[in-house]
Motif scaffolding. Structure first.
Motif, PDB file in Angstrom:
ATOM      1  N   ALA A  17       0.831  -1.205   0.000  1.00 16.80           N
ATOM      2  CA  ALA A  17       0.000   0.000   0.000  1.00 16.80           C
ATOM      3  C   ALA A  17       0.867   1.257   0.000  1.00 16.80           C
ATOM      4  O   ALA A  17       0.545   2.246  -0.676  1.00 16.80           O
ATOM      5  N   ARG A  18       1.966   1.228   0.741  1.00 15.14           N
ATOM      6  CA  ARG A  18       2.879   2.367   0.771  1.00 15.14           C
ATOM      7  C   ARG A  18       3.519   2.578  -0.604  1.00 15.14           C
ATOM      8  O   ARG A  18       3.630   3.702  -1.096  1.00 15.14           O
ATOM      9  N   GLU A  33      10.649   5.701   4.665  1.00 13.73           N
ATOM     10  CA  GLU A  33      11.337   5.652   5.964  1.00 13.73           C
ATOM     11  C   GLU A  33      10.428   6.071   7.115  1.00 13.73           C
ATOM     12  O   GLU A  33      10.395   5.424   8.166  1.00 13.73           O
ATOM     13  N   VAL A  34       9.713   7.189   6.942  1.00  8.67           N
ATOM     14  CA  VAL A  34       8.828   7.696   7.991  1.00  8.67           C
ATOM     15  C   VAL A  34       7.445   7.094   7.768  1.00  8.67           C
ATOM     16  O   VAL A  34       6.794   7.366   6.757  1.00  8.67           O
ATOM     17  N   ILE A  40      14.334  12.451  -5.207  1.00  8.28           N
ATOM     18  CA  ILE A  40      14.582  11.099  -4.695  1.00  8.28           C
ATOM     19  C   ILE A  40      14.667  11.072  -3.181  1.00  8.28           C
ATOM     20  O   ILE A  40      14.184  10.133  -2.531  1.00  8.28           O
ATOM     21  N   THR A  41      15.265  12.098  -2.585  1.00 12.68           N
ATOM     22  CA  THR A  41      15.359  12.151  -1.128  1.00 12.68           C
ATOM     23  C   THR A  41      13.985  12.183  -0.487  1.00 12.68           C
ATOM     24  O   THR A  41      13.720  11.490   0.508  1.00 12.68           O
ATOM     25  N   VAL A  42      13.100  12.974  -1.056  1.00  8.73           N
ATOM     26  CA  VAL A  42      11.730  13.053  -0.543  1.00  8.73           C
ATOM     27  C   VAL A  42      11.014  11.722  -0.732  1.00  8.73           C
ATOM     28  O   VAL A  42      10.362  11.218   0.191  1.00  8.73           O
ATOM     29  N   LEU A  43      11.136  11.121  -1.895  1.00  7.24           N
ATOM     30  CA  LEU A  43      10.467   9.846  -2.147  1.00  7.24           C
ATOM     31  C   LEU A  43      10.979   8.752  -1.207  1.00  7.24           C
ATOM     32  O   LEU A  43      10.184   7.975  -0.659  1.00  7.24           O
ATOM     33  N   ASP A  44      12.272   8.707  -1.005  1.00  3.59           N
ATOM     34  CA  ASP A  44      12.833   7.710  -0.088  1.00  3.59           C
ATOM     35  C   ASP A  44      12.325   7.917   1.333  1.00  3.59           C
ATOM     36  O   ASP A  44      12.078   6.951   2.076  1.00  3.59           O
ATOM     37  N   LEU A  45      12.163   9.182   1.715  1.00  6.08           N
ATOM     38  CA  LEU A  45      11.724   9.494   3.074  1.00  6.08           C
ATOM     39  C   LEU A  45      10.308   8.996   3.336  1.00  6.08           C
ATOM     40  O   LEU A  45       9.962   8.639   4.474  1.00  6.08           O
TER      41      LEU A  45
END
Length: 217
Positions: A6-7, A31-32, A23-28
């Motif tokens: 779902a994520r 993570e969160v 990419i940093t935002v998408l990876d985050l």
């Protein structure tokens, strides 16, 4: 429900197509864990493309809007950030992973306390949740590298620009429904600002902000 699937669907089908490509935002977003900040009764809605109800008629913004606002801030790891409107604490959690520190104001005592508990529990120790009225800003003479207004304002109050550091960035949703737009303002000098409209959206208004003085460009 397969939470990780779902994520993944949330990121790939809602957020990335909405011009969130950092990419940093998408990876985050992997993570969160968004579900950790969603009220228990709405946990099955954590990854849906919709606002999620909070107490007092407040709401978590849709995932794609949260992500695009985060991308718009262009955060750096030395930034001190002010957020007006804590809500669930999720946006503050995302910001905390990219910035030096976050101070977030919430007008409702119970929402502020719940958010602080969740943020601390999940390791976001550089976030301070303060119970206060965002319409009055954070009046301790501090300046901020970044300011985010998590609710809309009909006009942009001058008080927030006054506490933005030179070189700093403010992002807010400005306007009255159905005509609102995310606006990014950079302070390029003591009295000079650069403003740009990024995209249109509609979000709930901040409390007590309608009578605030207007910032003129």
């Amino acid at each position: 429900m397969n939470i990780e699937q779902a994520r993944f669907n949330m990121v790939e089908q809602q957020i990335r197509p909405w011009d969130v490509l950092n990419i940093t935002v998408l990876d985050l977003l992997y993570e969160v864990k968004r579900e950790d900040f969603v009220p228990q009764q709405y946990r099955n809605m954590a990854f849906m493309d919709t606002e999620i109800p909070l107490a007092h008629g407040e709401a978590m913004l849709s995932p794609k809007l949260e992500a695009r606002l985060l991308q718009s801030l262009a955060l750096k790891d030395n930034h001190k950030v002010l957020e007006i409107g804590t809500g669930s604490g999720y946006m503050a959690a995302l910001i905390s992973r990219l910035a030096h520190s976050v101070t977030t104001l919430e007008i409702h005592h119970d929402l502020a306390q719940q958010a602080q508990t969740k943020l601390t529990h999940h390791g976001h120790h550089n976030v301070s949740v303060i119970i206060g009225d965002g319409a009055k800003s954070y009046g301790d003479a501090k300046t901020w590298d970044t300011i985010l207004l998590s609710g809309s304002v009909p006009q942009l109050p001058q008080v927030f620009l006054d506490t933005l550091a030179v070189g700093g960035t403010l992002v807010a949703v400005v306007g009255v429904s159905p005509t609102m737009a995310v606006t990014r303002i950079k302070r390029v000098g003591e009295k000079d600002y650069h403003s740009e409209v990024l995209f249109e959206t509609v979000v709930p208004a901040l409390h007590h902000i309608a009578k605030a003085s207007r910032f003129e460009f």
